[in-house]
Design a protein around this motif. Structure first.
Motif, short mmCIF file in Angstrom:
data_model
loop_
_atom_site.label_atom_id
_atom_site.label_comp_id
_atom_site.label_asym_id
_atom_site.label_seq_id
_atom_site.Cartn_x
_atom_site.Cartn_y
_atom_site.Cartn_z
N LEU A 58 0.83 -1.20 0.00
CA LEU A 58 0.00 0.00 0.00
C LEU A 58 0.86 1.26 0.00
O LEU A 58 0.61 2.21 -0.75
N VAL A 80 2.11 6.96 -6.77
CA VAL A 80 1.20 8.04 -7.16
C VAL A 80 1.85 9.40 -6.90
O VAL A 80 1.78 10.32 -7.73
N ALA A 122 1.09 4.13 -2.90
CA ALA A 122 0.87 5.55 -2.61
C ALA A 122 2.08 6.38 -3.03
O ALA A 122 1.95 7.48 -3.57
#
Length: 290
Positions: free
Chosen positions: A210, A217, A214
């Motif tokens: 995760l 991005v 992130a």
């Protein structure tokens, strides 16, 4: 008379912050972090990078006299001989710090890293091999932090692929970008983001996945906007903006790779470093070097 500010401009002092995370990425990908004197390795990276910047300006001094006369050497603020001295001192300091921070294994990577930096500046930069040689420099920098461990190869590849895009972009800073170079930069940025997934997490795999996603991005948000603008308007000023943001976006990429390895606190530290870098770059744009 040459001042300290002139030397800082010669070695692109704020940009040196973008290499501090390379060895951090390598160490966390390989062993979960630095041990003992390992925190000297980011300083080794910064010293080798700074020496490369000084050598770059020495090698480009005749071209810069026409295209970038404001730079330290063509403006007369730093002599070519002084630039070579700065380059040599920084390179030697980098090798010494690599040996002190990572022992013989890090030094064994630092030597070809320094050689690749010299090769890029004095031979490869204007050739088709230029982006690949520069990518090798950054990949080796990551491996220096990993003390040569193959576990860090995926992370080193991520940084290297990103660097191919940056170097391709930089070719259009003076005369404008080409569709080939701008397209290569976009492909490299996307590939670097995708390759974050290949880094093996050391702990808490779901959280690491995760955090890595992130971080990817965040990296894309940092790198892509100016590249897309330059694709639409490949003028020198837009390409320079895209190159500047691409150089800096390696820090969010480093943070994403460290987060993917499972070291969340260190990743946040790199994100904070990016905030500092942005502040220094903003001051430089206003006319203040550092």
């Amino acid at each position: 008379m040459t001042t300290f500010r002139d030397v800082l401009e010669l070695v692109r002092a704020p940009a040196a912050l973008t290499v501090l995370g390379d060895t951090v990425v390598g160490s966390h990908a390989a062993t979960g972090g630095f041990t003992r004197r390992g925190w000297l390795l980011p300083l080794a990276s910064a010293a080798i990078y700074s020496g490369g910047m000084a050598l770059n300006d020495w090698a480009d001094r005749r071209v810069d006299a026409t295209e970038r006369p404001e730079r330290p050497i063509p403006s007369g603020r730093v002599s070519p001989a002084q630039a070579l001295v700065v380059s040599a001192v920084c390179g030697a300091a980098g090798l010494a710090l690599a040996a002190a921070g990572g022992g013989r294994r890090s030094l064994a990577t630092a030597v070809p890293l320094t050689a690749a930096v010299v090769a890029y500046d004095v031979m490869a930069k204007p050739t088709a091999a230029g982006p690949l040689v520069m990518a090798a420099c950054r990949g080796l920098d990551v491996l220096m932090g990993a003390r040569g461990s193959v576990r860090a190869l995926p992370a080193a590849l991520s940084i290297a692929v990103h660097t191919v895009g940056v170097t391709a972009l930089s070719r259009g800073e003076v005369h404008g970008g080409t569709a080939t170079d701008l397209g290569a930069a976009l492909v490299a940025t996307g590939a670097a983001a995708a390759s974050i997934e290949a880094v093996a997490p050391s702990v808490r795999a779901p959280m690491a996945q995760l955090a890595g996603a992130a971080g990817a991005v965040g990296y894309l948000a940092s790198a892509l906007p100016d590249q897309l603008t330059a694709l639409d308007d490949p003028s020198p000023i837009r390409v320079r903006d895209a190159t500047r943001s691409a150089i800096g976006s390696v820090v969010p990429l480093q943070a994403a790779l460290v987060a993917r390895s499972g070291s969340f606190i260190v990743a946040l530290g790199l994100a904070a470093l990016d905030v500092l870098r942005r502040a220094l770059v903003a001051r430089r744009r206003a006319g203040d070097v550092t």
